[in-house]
Write an enzyme that holds these catalytic residues in place. Structure first.
Site, PDB file in Angstrom:
ATOM      1  N   HIS A   1       0.921  -1.266  -0.022  1.00 29.45           N
ATOM      2  CA  HIS A   1      -0.038   0.125  -0.036  1.00 29.45           C
ATOM      3  C   HIS A   1       0.877   1.349  -0.110  1.00 29.45           C
ATOM      4  O   HIS A   1       1.956   1.046   0.184  1.00 29.45           O
ATOM      5  CB  HIS A   1      -1.052   0.098   1.267  1.00 29.45           C
ATOM      6  CG  HIS A   1      -2.019  -0.862   0.990  1.00 29.45           C
ATOM      7  ND1 HIS A   1      -2.125  -2.233   1.563  1.00 29.45           N
ATOM      8  CD2 HIS A   1      -3.372  -0.517   0.635  1.00 29.45           C
ATOM      9  CE1 HIS A   1      -3.305  -2.847   1.255  1.00 29.45           C
ATOM     10  NE2 HIS A   1      -4.014  -1.713   0.659  1.00 29.45           N
TER      11      HIS A   1
ATOM     12  N   LYS B   1      -0.722   5.027   4.577  1.00 29.23           N
ATOM     13  CA  LYS B   1      -1.838   4.129   5.304  1.00 29.23           C
ATOM     14  C   LYS B   1      -1.256   3.930   6.655  1.00 29.23           C
ATOM     15  O   LYS B   1      -0.072   3.697   6.926  1.00 29.23           O
ATOM     16  CB  LYS B   1      -1.656   2.822   4.162  1.00 29.23           C
ATOM     17  CG  LYS B   1      -2.651   1.694   4.940  1.00 29.23           C
ATOM     18  CD  LYS B   1      -2.999   0.698   4.273  1.00 29.23           C
ATOM     19  CE  LYS B   1      -4.010  -0.649   4.670  1.00 29.23           C
ATOM     20  NZ  LYS B   1      -5.168   0.441   5.076  1.00 29.23           N
TER      21      LYS B   1
END
Length: 233
Positions: A131, A135
């Site tokens: 990600h 995040k």
């Protein structure tokens, strides 16, 4: 439909863009966890906030008798208390670790593959998730959901982050600038390997799924998941 956005970061803005294109109205935008707000003009709330604010946001919506869907991850230790709170309030709540339509199909593939592999002890399973660097939680909620599906159908008794053990599924969480989300499950033996993978190309898939869930949940009562929205299983 009048939509409240609880959390107005990148996901909130993507949801707003898609909701407006589908002729909805954004009646409320909550940017900060401690913002004061009310739902007097809202039909449904969509929570993509931060872990520390999610539970409060959801309870406020339930207190106002507003259906609420949440895609915020990192707070799920309190999930059962939210379910109980929703039931007491006779409210409406839907949580998904991932609202992408493709990911929810991927969940079903993962579940079926884990059943097929359950009797083949020569294979070890691992999960890799990638990600963007913004995040806040690791591993991702989606990776945890994938691991829990595998655990239900195999002899694994849990998952661990990074550190491999025999009885637990190893999840590797990687953070790279600009990556919306990639999840890969690998079954490896000395002879061969089997992999399944989902790659998101943008946030639009998550945002579209969230708006579709909001459209579906309006005027319903109870606890739901994306399987209900998509009529899966």
């Amino acid at each position: 439909m009048n939509i409240a956005l609880l959390g107005y970061g990148k996901m909130g803005k993507s949801i707003e863009e898609i909701a407006l294109k589908r002729n909805h109205i954004i009646c409320l935008k909550v940017s900060e966890p401690d913002d004061e707000f009310n739902f007097s003009e809202c039909d449904v709330a969509i929570d993509f906030s931060v872990p520390s604010a999610a539970e409060t946001n959801i309870k406020k919506a339930l207190d106002a008798n507003i259906p609420v869907i949440s895609g915020t991850t990192g707070w799920l230790d309190n999930y059962s208390s939210i379910v109980n709170y929703c039931n007491v309030k006779n409210g409406t709540f839907l949580y998904a670790s991932n609202f992408s339509l493709g990911v929810n199909i991927f969940f079903e593939i993962n579940k079926q593959l884990s059943k097929l592999m359950s009797g083949h002890k020569d294979y070890s399973v691992s999960i890799e998730e990638i990600h963007h660097t913004q995040k806040l939680d690791a591993p991702s909620g989606t990776a945890i959901s994938l691991a829990e599906q595998i655990i239900e159908n195999t002899d694994y008794d849990g998952w661990v982050l990074q550190n491999a053990t025999k009885d637990k599924i190893t999840i590797e969480a990687i953070r790279i600038e600009g990556v919306p989300g990639t999840h890969e499950i690998s079954y490896d033996s000395e002879i061969d390997s089997i992999q399944i993978k989902h790659t998101a190309h943008s946030r639009k898939g998550f945002a579209l799924g969230a708006v579709i869930a909001a459209e579906w949940i309006k005027d319903k009562k109870g606890i739901f998941t994306m399987k209900d929205v998509l009529n899966i299983g």
